[in-house]
Design an enzyme around this catalytic site. Structure first.
Site, PDB file in Angstrom:
ATOM      1  CG  ASP A  13       7.970   3.858  13.134  1.00 20.67           C
ATOM      2  OD1 ASP A  13       8.336   4.253  12.010  1.00 20.67           O
ATOM      3  OD2 ASP A  13       7.187   2.899  13.287  1.00 20.67           O
ATOM      4  CG  ASP A  20      -0.406  -0.354   2.471  1.00 19.55           C
ATOM      5  OD1 ASP A  20      -1.091  -0.991   3.277  1.00 19.55           O
ATOM      6  OD2 ASP A  20       0.771   0.005   2.688  1.00 19.55           O
ATOM      7  CG  ASP A  49       0.756   5.084   3.790  1.00 16.52           C
ATOM      8  OD1 ASP A  49      -0.429   4.840   3.480  1.00 16.52           O
ATOM      9  OD2 ASP A  49       1.401   4.408   4.603  1.00 16.52           O
TER      10      ASP A  49
HETATM   11  P1  ATP Z   1       3.751  -1.876   6.609  1.00 13.96           P
HETATM   12  O1  ATP Z   1       2.646  -1.199   5.876  1.00 13.96           O
HETATM   13  O2  ATP Z   1       4.600  -2.790   5.829  1.00 13.96           O
HETATM   14  O3  ATP Z   1       3.283  -2.484   7.878  1.00 13.96           O
HETATM   15  P2  ATP Z   1       4.636   0.794   7.138  1.00 13.96           P
HETATM   16  O4  ATP Z   1       5.975   1.345   7.494  1.00 13.96           O
HETATM   17  O5  ATP Z   1       3.984   1.333   5.927  1.00 13.96           O
HETATM   18  O6  ATP Z   1       4.788  -0.769   7.076  1.00 13.96           O
HETATM   19  P3  ATP Z   1       2.325   1.744   8.513  1.00 13.96           P
HETATM   20  O7  ATP Z   1       1.753   1.279   9.796  1.00 13.96           O
HETATM   21  O8  ATP Z   1       1.551   1.572   7.265  1.00 13.96           O
HETATM   22  O9  ATP Z   1       3.722   1.006   8.394  1.00 13.96           O
HETATM   23  O10 ATP Z   1       2.696   3.268   8.717  1.00 13.96           O
HETATM   24  C1  ATP Z   1       3.142   4.114   7.687  1.00 13.96           C
HETATM   25  C2  ATP Z   1       4.223   5.054   8.173  1.00 13.96           C
HETATM   26  O11 ATP Z   1       3.698   5.879   9.241  1.00 13.96           O
HETATM   27  C3  ATP Z   1       5.422   4.364   8.798  1.00 13.96           C
HETATM   28  O12 ATP Z   1       6.352   4.000   7.813  1.00 13.96           O
HETATM   29  C4  ATP Z   1       5.950   5.423   9.736  1.00 13.96           C
HETATM   30  O13 ATP Z   1       6.684   6.396   9.051  1.00 13.96           O
HETATM   31  C5  ATP Z   1       4.675   6.074  10.253  1.00 13.96           C
HETATM   32  N1  ATP Z   1       4.190   5.420  11.474  1.00 13.96           N
HETATM   33  C6  ATP Z   1       3.249   4.454  11.563  1.00 13.96           C
HETATM   34  N2  ATP Z   1       3.033   4.084  12.833  1.00 13.96           N
HETATM   35  C7  ATP Z   1       3.857   4.819  13.580  1.00 13.96           C
HETATM   36  C8  ATP Z   1       4.102   4.922  14.982  1.00 13.96           C
HETATM   37  N3  ATP Z   1       3.456   4.152  15.849  1.00 13.96           N
HETATM   38  N4  ATP Z   1       5.027   5.825  15.397  1.00 13.96           N
HETATM   39  C9  ATP Z   1       5.657   6.608  14.508  1.00 13.96           C
HETATM   40  N5  ATP Z   1       5.485   6.547  13.191  1.00 13.96           N
HETATM   41  C10 ATP Z   1       4.595   5.688  12.718  1.00 13.96           C
HETATM   42 MG    MG Z   2       2.008   0.891   5.223  1.00 16.19          MG
END
Ligand code: ATP
Ligand code: MG
Length: 440
Positions: free
Chosen positions: A142, A63, A65
C-alpha cells in the site's frame, strides 16, 4: 486508470547497514532464525512491511513479516514448526513458542499480472493469487513506508518506491495511482488514517484527495473484514487521533453512520466519545487490557438513548428494557457495516441497559448490582458519563466508594437495615398459615 508498470524501477536503491539504524537487536530472534535458514537454503528472504518501517522510526516492532521467493510448500519443508494458512493465498506461519513469524511468498502486484488479477466494477481486487518476484511484490503493497525490505545478506534495506525518503519526511504516500489503489481496496483509506495517527505522519495531498473522492467505497467492503480493522483502529493506543482523522475525512460516517449523526448534533456526546478514546489510549499505554465491547457501547450510546425514548413512547416498558431493545436494534443496523461478534454485543447491551440501575442507591436491589457479572464495565461507563456531566459526579463517587466497603458497611450505605433473610422467610411462612390453625 491502470499503472503501465513502465515507470516502476526494476532496481532498488540499496541502503547499506552503515546508512540506516535498523540493527539486529531490533529484530526478534525467531525472525532472524527464519531469515537465516531460508537464506542458507538458497532462497531470498527479507523482513518487510510494518516491522522495517517501525524499526527505522525507532519504534519497537511487535510482529515480523518475512517475504521470500520460496513457495509455501518449500517453506514448510524447511521448518518443522510450520503451518500453512489461508485458502485464496497461502501463507506459512512458523511458530516459536508464542511468537508466530508470518512467511509470505512474493506476490505479483494487482495491476501487474495480466491474467490472474481480477477487479470488480468499482476496481476492487477480487482475485490476486499469483506468485511473483520481489520486483513484483513491492508494487502490490500500500504505502511507500510499508514497502521496504531488509535482508540479512549484508543487512541492507532495499527501497524500490522512495519509502526511505517518505519516512524521513514523515509522509504517507500510496504506491502508484492513489485513486486506483484505493478503489482496488478501500480498506487502505482506513489504513492511511491509522498509520498517520500511529506514526504522526502527514497524509500526502495526493492520498488525501483520493480519499475524498472515494470515501463512499468503504460501504462496499464486506462487514466481516472491518471488525479486525476496527480493533486495529481503536485498540492500538492512538484511538483519539485516529478518530479525529476518521471524522475529518468522512470515513467515520461510513463505518458508524448512526454514531456520526449524533456526533454532529450533540456536543456533549462528542466530549463523551473523546473521553472514552483518551481513556482507552491511556489503558493501552499502561499495558492494561481493553475490550472492544466498551467502545462499541460508547459509540452506540447516544443513538441507543434516542431509540430507547422512541420505544418507550410507543409501548410501556422500563428504561432498562427500552435501552436493551434499542441497543439490539442499533447493533443489528451496525452489523451491516461491521460484523460484531455476539460475545461482544451481548455484554455491551447489558452494560447500557444497566445504566438506569445506578440511579437507585437504596435497598437490596441496588446493592445486588455490585454482583452483576457486567458491573465493572457498566460502572466504568457510568464514571465516564459523570466525567462529561451526563450524570451527577456524586453518584459516581457513591458507586466508587461503596465497592471498597466491607459487607456490613456496604449494607449501611444502601440503607439496608433489615433482618437476615432466613428470619424473614420464616415470618412470611407463618403469615401464610390458614387462620383456623392459629390460636385465637
Ligand atoms: P501494523 O502491523 O503496525 O498494523 P503493518 O504495515 O505491518 O502495520 P499489516 O497489516 O501487518 O500492517 O501488513 C503488513 C504489510 O502488508 C504492510 O506493511 C503492507 O506492505 C502489506 N499490506 C497489508 N495490507 C495491505 C493492503 N490492504 N493493501 C496493500 N498492502 C497491504
Ligand atoms: Mg504488521
Amino acid at each position: 486508470m491502470k499503472n503501465s508498470g513502465k515507470t516502476k524501477s526494476k532496481s532498488p536503491a540499496i541502503i547499506p547497514r552503515a546508512a540506516h539504524n535498523v540493527s539486529r537487536d531490533d529484530i526478534s530472534k525467531s525472525a532472524l532464525k527464519v531469515l537465516y535458514r531460508l537464506h542458507k537454503s538458497g532462497y531470498q528472504a527479507f523482513l518487510v512491511g510494518g516491522c522495517v518501517r517501525d524499526a527505522l522510526l525507532g519504534l519497537h516492532p511487535k510482529d515480523f513479516d518475512v517475504a521470500t521467493n520460496a513457495t509455501p510448500d518449500e517453506v514448510r519443508a524447511l521448518f518443522g514448526n510450520c503451518r500453512l494458512i489461508g485458502r485464496r493465498f497461502r501463507l506459512a506461519h512458523v511458530r516459536f513458542g508464542r511468537e508466530v513469524i508470518e512467511v509470505a511468498t512474493f506476490r505479483a502486484a494487482a495491476n501487474h499480472a495480466d491474467d490472474d488479477v481480477a477487479h470488480d466494477d468499482e476496481g476492487r481486487i477480487i482475485r490476486d493469487n499469483v506468485y511473483g518476484t520481489i520486483e513484483e511484490d513491492v508494487w502490490r503493497r500500500d504505502f511507500t513506508c510499508n514497502a521496504l525490505y531488509y535482508t540479512i545478506a549484508g543487512f541492507s534495506i532495499w527501497d524500490y518506491t522512495g519509502g526511505i525518503g517518505d519516512i524521513d519526511r514523515r509522509r504517507l504516500v500510496l504506491i502508484g495511482n492513489p485513486g486506483s489503489r484505493l478503489r482496488e481496496d478501500p480498506v487502505r483509506m482506513l489504513r492511511a488514517v491509522r498509520f498517520a495517527a500511529k506514526l504522526g505522519f502527514t497524509i500526502d495531498k495526493s492520498v488525501a484527495d483520493a480519499i475524498h473522492d472515494n470515501v463512499h467505497l468503504l460501504s462496499n467492503v464486506p462487514a466481516a473484514r472491518l471488525f479486525d480493522e476496527f480493533l486495529k483502529l481503536f485498540q492500538a493506543g492512538f484511538a483519539e487521533r485516529t478518530f479525529e482523522l476518521l471524522r475529518e475525512y468522512g470515513l467515520f460516517a461510513e463505518i458508524f453512520p448512526a454514531t456520526d449523526q449524533e456526533l454532529n448534533e450533540d456536543e456533549s456526546f462528542r466530549a463523551f466519545v473523546r473521553a472514552a478514546l483518551r481513556n482507552t489510549d491511556r489503558r493501552v499505554a499502561a499495558g492494561k487490557s481493553v475490550t472492544p465491547m466498551f467502545l462499541l457501547g460508547v459509540f452506540l450510546w447516544a443513538p441507543t438513548k434516542r431509540m430507547a425514548a422512541i420505544r418507550r413512547s410507543e409501548e410501556k416498558m422500563s428504561e432498562s428494557q427500552s435501552l436493551s431493545v434499542a441497543a439490539y436494534e442499533l447493533v443489528a443496523q451496525q452489523q451491516k457495516r461491521i460484523s460484531l461478534p455476539r460475545r461482544f454485543t451481548g455484554p455491551m447491551r447489558e452494560m447500557l441497559a444497566l445504566q438506569p440501575r445506578f440511579m437507585s442507591t437504596h435497598g437490596k436491589r441496588a446493592m445486588n448490582l455490585l454482583e452483576h457479572r457486567h458491573f465493572r464495565a457498566a460502572y466504568d461507563f457510568l464514571v465516564l458519563r459523570a466525567e462529561v456531566g451526563e450524570v451527577d459526579a456524586d453518584l459516581a463517587k457513591f458507586w466508587t466508594s461503596v465497592q471498597e466497603k466491607p459487607g456490613a458497611e456496604r449494607a449501611d450505605s444502601f440503607e439496608i437495615h433489615g433482618e437476615p433473610r432466613s428470619k424473614r422467610r420464616r415470618r412470611r411462612r407463618r403469615k401464610r398459615r390458614p387462620k383456623a390453625d392459629q390460636p385465637s
